[in-house]
Design a protein around this motif. Structure first.
Motif, mmCIF file in Angstrom:
data_model
loop_
_atom_site.group_PDB
_atom_site.id
_atom_site.type_symbol
_atom_site.label_atom_id
_atom_site.label_comp_id
_atom_site.label_asym_id
_atom_site.label_seq_id
_atom_site.Cartn_x
_atom_site.Cartn_y
_atom_site.Cartn_z
ATOM 1 N N GLN A 162 0.817 -1.211 0.000
ATOM 2 C CA GLN A 162 0.000 0.000 0.000
ATOM 3 C C GLN A 162 0.848 1.258 0.000
ATOM 4 O O GLN A 162 0.472 2.277 -0.597
ATOM 5 N N SER A 183 -14.725 5.681 -12.827
ATOM 6 C CA SER A 183 -14.778 4.234 -12.612
ATOM 7 C C SER A 183 -16.213 3.767 -12.474
ATOM 8 O O SER A 183 -17.077 4.515 -11.982
ATOM 9 N N ARG A 292 -8.190 -0.306 -6.833
ATOM 10 C CA ARG A 292 -8.860 0.175 -5.619
ATOM 11 C C ARG A 292 -10.359 -0.124 -5.681
ATOM 12 O O ARG A 292 -10.968 -0.530 -4.684
ATOM 13 N N GLN A 293 -10.947 0.084 -6.858
ATOM 14 C CA GLN A 293 -12.371 -0.213 -7.028
ATOM 15 C C GLN A 293 -12.627 -1.710 -6.864
ATOM 16 O O GLN A 293 -13.608 -2.122 -6.233
ATOM 17 N N ARG A 295 -10.871 -3.897 -5.063
ATOM 18 C CA ARG A 295 -10.755 -4.275 -3.662
ATOM 19 C C ARG A 295 -11.989 -3.865 -2.871
ATOM 20 O O ARG A 295 -12.448 -4.592 -1.981
ATOM 21 N N GLU A 296 -12.554 -2.710 -3.204
ATOM 22 C CA GLU A 296 -13.719 -2.216 -2.476
ATOM 23 C C GLU A 296 -14.966 -3.048 -2.750
ATOM 24 O O GLU A 296 -15.720 -3.392 -1.824
ATOM 25 N N HIS A 297 -15.195 -3.380 -4.006
ATOM 26 C CA HIS A 297 -16.457 -4.021 -4.390
ATOM 27 C C HIS A 297 -16.372 -5.543 -4.500
ATOM 28 O O HIS A 297 -17.411 -6.212 -4.478
ATOM 29 N N HIS A 298 -15.167 -6.093 -4.625
ATOM 30 C CA HIS A 298 -15.015 -7.548 -4.769
ATOM 31 C C HIS A 298 -13.889 -8.027 -3.852
ATOM 32 O O HIS A 298 -12.837 -8.485 -4.328
ATOM 33 N N PRO A 299 -14.097 -7.945 -2.543
ATOM 34 C CA PRO A 299 -13.032 -8.314 -1.601
ATOM 35 C C PRO A 299 -12.660 -9.792 -1.650
ATOM 36 O O PRO A 299 -11.613 -10.174 -1.128
#
Length: 339
Positions: A162, A183, A292-293, A295-299
């Motif tokens: 990170q 995005s 980043r998108q 990781r947020e929506h498809h962990p």
């Protein structure tokens, strides 16, 4: 004696065997690669890429699939071209099935009036696991030559540093001050469809293709929507980021990741920057924003896979900086066919 026949999407039992053959080959030769669920095979045949066709031809003996061809056939641009993947059960090799399948493919390509035939094989890369060279030697003995080497890499999201990501973002954002990153998940907002098609139409003109004769294709609004329909029908989710030039509204860059329902492995597809907008680190920024998108929506996604031509120095450098590591190479072997 086996017969070579076309397998249709409705023939689920035979397609399960096709899946078993590919998985047996993966387990024996490329166990580091992501497994492909059985249901994907019928979905791919039922919903091919826009303006093209996918076919499965198999060598079948006493109801058992010994080997198969997975064939990609363009029907609009590049109608001179046909591409295939050939696989034979590891325990049925050196019995003529591979040769019979390849001879069948040559006849098929000529019957379809195709002049360029490409068969892909996996090979090892420096720092990656070993790979057998039998596929490459098999093709070379039959008149095929290496035309394009695509290095396949993966990124374990848990290993993504990170601090490094933040530093790359901060170093690059100033260079992109004239652009807005946009995005979304799923279907393209209507206002960007035309621009997305325009930049995607540049793909075959801009990415390195080695000695493959692939000509630019037109990606219009219908193509974009058909591609989205295909993804939805197969249970895939498109995770996309574009860069938009603030002054003109032009789509200047595009990157997309395919997330497969219920799977931990996702596929990084094309990343492209319009030549008129290069020099602003848009490729790097778009990829970071898209990660980043994701990781947020498809962990639940743990691994991203991507491939780039070994001569695509700019994109290779971006992937290296983000932490992607080489696994192996997909080599396109080409043979020209008489008219």
């Amino acid at each position: 004696m086996s017969e070579i026949r076309r397998i249709l999407p409705a023939e689920r039992e035979l397609l399960l065997q096709v899946h078993e053959v590919f998985e047996a080959v993966r387990a024996a030769e490329t166990p580091e690669l992501a497994p492909v669920p059985a249901e994907r095979y019928a979905g791919a045949l039922e919903h091919p890429p826009p303006n093209s066709e996918l076919q499965c031809r198999a060598a079948v003996e006493d109801g058992k699939v010994l080997g198969q061809l997975w064939i990609y056939l363009p029907h609009k641009e590049n109608t001179h071209y046909v591409e295939a993947e050939l696989a034979v059960r590891p325990d049925h090799r050196r019995r003529g099935a591979g040769t019979a399948l390849l001879e069948h493919l040559l006849r098929f390509a000529r019957d379809e009036h195709r002049s360029e035939l490409v068969v892909t094989v996996r090979t090892a890369v420096d720092g990656g696991p070993s790979r057998p060279d039998t596929g490459a030697r098999f093709l070379e003995k039959r008149g095929f030559t290496s035309a394009l080497t695509e290095i396949h890499r993966n990124l374990e999201l848990g290993d993504l540093d990170q601090t490094t990501e933040s530093r790359l973002w901060d170093e690059s954002i100033t260079a992109a001050a004239d652009y807005e990153l946009v995005s979304w998940i799923g279907r393209c907002p209507e206002q960007y469809v035309e621009g997305l098609g325009r930049i995607d139409s540049q793909i075959f003109a801009e990415i390195p293709l080695g000695d493959l004769d692939l000509r630019p294709r037109t990606v219009d609004a219908d193509f974009v929507r058909t591609r989205e329909d295909r993804a939805e029908a197969q249970g895939h989710t498109l995770v996309r980021t574009i860069a938009v030039h603030r002054a003109t509204g032009e789509v200047a860059a595009n990157t997309v990741i395919y997330v497969h329902a219920g799977e931990e492995h996702a596929g990084q597809a094309i990343t492209i920057v319009d030549p008129a907008h290069r020099g602003h680190r848009l490729g790097l920024l778009a990829k970071i924003a898209n990660l980043r998108q994701l990781r947020e929506h498809h962990p639940g996604v743990t691994t991203i896979w991507t491939g780039n031509a070994d001569t695509n120095a700019n994109m290779v450098a971006i992937n290296d900086r983000l932490g992607f590591r080489p696994v192996d190479a997909l080599v396109s072997y080409k043979r020209k066919l008489d008219a």
